[in-house]
Motif scaffolding. Structure first.
Motif, mmCIF file in Angstrom:
data_model
loop_
_atom_site.group_PDB
_atom_site.id
_atom_site.type_symbol
_atom_site.label_atom_id
_atom_site.label_comp_id
_atom_site.label_asym_id
_atom_site.label_seq_id
_atom_site.Cartn_x
_atom_site.Cartn_y
_atom_site.Cartn_z
ATOM 1 N N ARG A 242 0.820 -1.406 -0.084
ATOM 2 C CA ARG A 242 -0.016 -0.049 0.036
ATOM 3 C C ARG A 242 0.702 1.119 -0.019
ATOM 4 N NH1 ARG A 242 -4.581 -1.910 4.302
ATOM 5 N NH2 ARG A 242 -5.646 -3.509 2.969
ATOM 6 N N MET A 243 0.306 2.269 -0.618
ATOM 7 C CA MET A 243 0.981 3.645 -0.628
ATOM 8 C C MET A 243 0.710 4.564 0.493
ATOM 9 S SD MET A 243 2.581 3.180 -3.476
ATOM 10 C CE MET A 243 2.522 1.253 -3.459
ATOM 11 N N LYS A 244 0.409 3.863 1.758
ATOM 12 C CA LYS A 244 0.278 4.664 2.763
ATOM 13 C C LYS A 244 0.382 3.625 4.119
ATOM 14 C CE LYS A 244 -4.636 4.715 2.828
ATOM 15 N NZ LYS A 244 -6.138 5.790 3.015
ATOM 16 N N GLU A 245 0.627 4.084 5.184
ATOM 17 C CA GLU A 245 0.538 3.007 6.237
ATOM 18 C C GLU A 245 -0.830 2.537 6.622
ATOM 19 O OE1 GLU A 245 2.629 2.397 10.729
ATOM 20 O OE2 GLU A 245 2.419 4.451 9.752
ATOM 21 N N SER B 165 -4.160 1.314 8.355
ATOM 22 C CA SER B 165 -4.712 1.874 9.431
ATOM 23 C C SER B 165 -5.037 0.823 10.802
ATOM 24 C CB SER B 165 -6.083 2.809 9.225
ATOM 25 O OG SER B 165 -6.954 2.158 8.462
ATOM 26 N N ARG C 60 3.064 -4.951 9.599
ATOM 27 C CA ARG C 60 3.376 -3.667 8.469
ATOM 28 C C ARG C 60 4.641 -3.637 8.691
ATOM 29 N NH1 ARG C 60 0.339 -1.745 12.304
ATOM 30 N NH2 ARG C 60 -1.350 -1.349 11.174
ATOM 31 N N ARG D 173 7.469 -1.002 6.357
ATOM 32 C CA ARG D 173 7.816 0.082 5.456
ATOM 33 C C ARG D 173 8.963 -0.482 4.502
ATOM 34 N NH1 ARG D 173 7.955 6.339 6.189
ATOM 35 N NH2 ARG D 173 8.420 6.998 4.169
ATOM 36 N N SER E 234 10.136 4.728 0.088
ATOM 37 C CA SER E 234 9.421 5.862 -0.294
ATOM 38 C C SER E 234 9.595 6.162 -1.836
ATOM 39 C CB SER E 234 10.039 6.976 0.360
ATOM 40 O OG SER E 234 9.987 7.082 1.790
ATOM 41 N N VAL F 87 -2.403 8.276 -4.770
ATOM 42 C CA VAL F 87 -1.913 9.035 -3.475
ATOM 43 C C VAL F 87 -2.220 10.410 -3.459
ATOM 44 C CG1 VAL F 87 -0.489 6.881 -3.324
ATOM 45 C CG2 VAL F 87 0.490 9.148 -4.552
ATOM 46 N N SER F 88 -2.220 10.988 -2.244
ATOM 47 C CA SER F 88 -2.730 12.594 -2.169
ATOM 48 C C SER F 88 -1.384 13.388 -2.612
ATOM 49 C CB SER F 88 -2.919 12.717 -0.789
ATOM 50 O OG SER F 88 -1.706 12.546 0.069
ATOM 51 N N VAL G 146 5.955 9.547 -0.696
ATOM 52 C CA VAL G 146 5.014 8.725 -0.420
ATOM 53 C C VAL G 146 5.321 7.159 -0.209
ATOM 54 C CG1 VAL G 146 3.079 7.106 -1.947
ATOM 55 C CG2 VAL G 146 3.804 9.452 -2.573
ATOM 56 N N PRO G 147 5.099 6.925 1.356
ATOM 57 C CA PRO G 147 5.646 5.832 2.040
ATOM 58 C C PRO G 147 5.026 4.308 1.487
ATOM 59 C CG PRO G 147 4.076 6.949 3.422
ATOM 60 C CD PRO G 147 4.233 7.643 2.224
#
Length: 301
Positions: free
Chosen positions: A143-146, A148, A154, A156, A159, A198-199, A261-262
């Protein structure tokens, strides 16, 4: 409640047809129909609306289908853990990630995974929607974000940054822009700000569009953006990991890039001991390290 009848009901509800459910279960249509009717009688409730186009769940049927779907996912999880108790890595592994990362980075590298684990079968699900790992919609996600959810393991991975690239052939015909204003002389290829992304990527697109660029091509995923850039349609916003594997791409306006982008790898806590997931995780980490070395060698060359 008879589990065999529930199993048959679940297959019918999933297929929407007695005939198709019978094919899956290797039962005749009449046998499937009898079991469903017997279940309805035991519950004193109608589970399906029957019509010429197939079967539709009633409100009571929807309630029961939600329950059997949850049970089925739990059984799948238990079966996966039992299979993973063996020393060998084999069987199906359902992997979900974004269309861009899956098609441009992951899929081209899977041959290396299969070379080590030929009995591993990958079901690659590429979509922007975040699948529910605890509910076993997938086994592992990139995923392009951690993530939730609290009940996920998880890690990492790296980036990513979105940057501007053009093909060498394109830049032989049109000079590379030296300023943001120079982009008006080129077609910008990017994802639409309303598409799922991604934002950080959406923010970069909005920033570039603020220069009122006259020529624009929007695509709803980075694979399409890359193809357009390859074919000389303009300058594209692409994730930086793509350029490392594409020697025909040239970065333009190097001061323009998105925020970091993590990228995370995640899987359910209950699959922590899964040998299939461990094999996949180690494969991804190895490939990322190899790409980093490749990027460093290119920078030092």
């Amino acid at each position: 409640m008879d589990w065999d009848k529930l199993r048959i009901f679940h297959a019918v509800a999933d297929a929407g047809s007695l005939t198709h459910a019978g094919e899956v279960l290797h039962l005749s249509q009449s046998a499937v129909s009898r079991q469903v009717r017997a279940l309805e009688e035991s519950l004193n409730s109608t589970l399906f609306h029957r019509h010429a186009r197939g079967l539709i769940l009633t409100e009571q049927g929807e309630l029961l289908f939600d329950a059997t779907r949850s049970i089925t996912k739990r059984l799948d999880a238990a079966a996966a853990r039992i299979r993973d108790s063996e020393e060998e890595v084999f069987g199906e592994l359902r992997v979900t990630t974004t269309i861009g990362f899956g098609s441009l980075w992951l899929a081209p590298r899977l041959s290396n995974l299969y070379a080590t684990y030929p009995d591993l079968n990958i079901d690659l699900m590429l979509e922007e929607r975040v699948l529910d790992l605890p509910m076993r919609e997938a086994d592992v996600a990139i995923r392009m974000k951690e993530p939730s959810q609290a009940d996920l393991v998880r890690k990492r991975l790296m980036s990513v940054q979105m940057r501007l690239y053009a093909s060498r052939a394109y830049l032989e015909k049109k000079p590379a822009p030296e300023t943001m204003e120079d982009l008006r002389d080129h077609r910008l290829i990017c994802q639409n700000t309303t598409s799922e992304q991604v934002s950080a990527g959406a923010m970069l697109v909005r920033e570039l569009l603020s220069y009122e660029l006259p020529n624009l091509l929007t695509v709803n995923n980075y694979f399409g953006c890359l193809q357009a850039v390859h074919h000389g349609l303009g300058i594209g916003i692409l994730p930086d990991y793509v350029a490392i594997d594409e020697p025909g791409l040239v970065r333009v306006l190097p001061e323009v890039e998105s925020n970091d982008v993590p990228v995370f790898l995640a899987y359910p806590e209950e699959l922590r001991q899964s040998k299939r997931i461990a094999a996949f995780r180690d494969f991804v980490v190895t490939e990322i390290n190899a790409q980093r070395k490749k990027a460093q060698m290119r920078e030092n060359a």
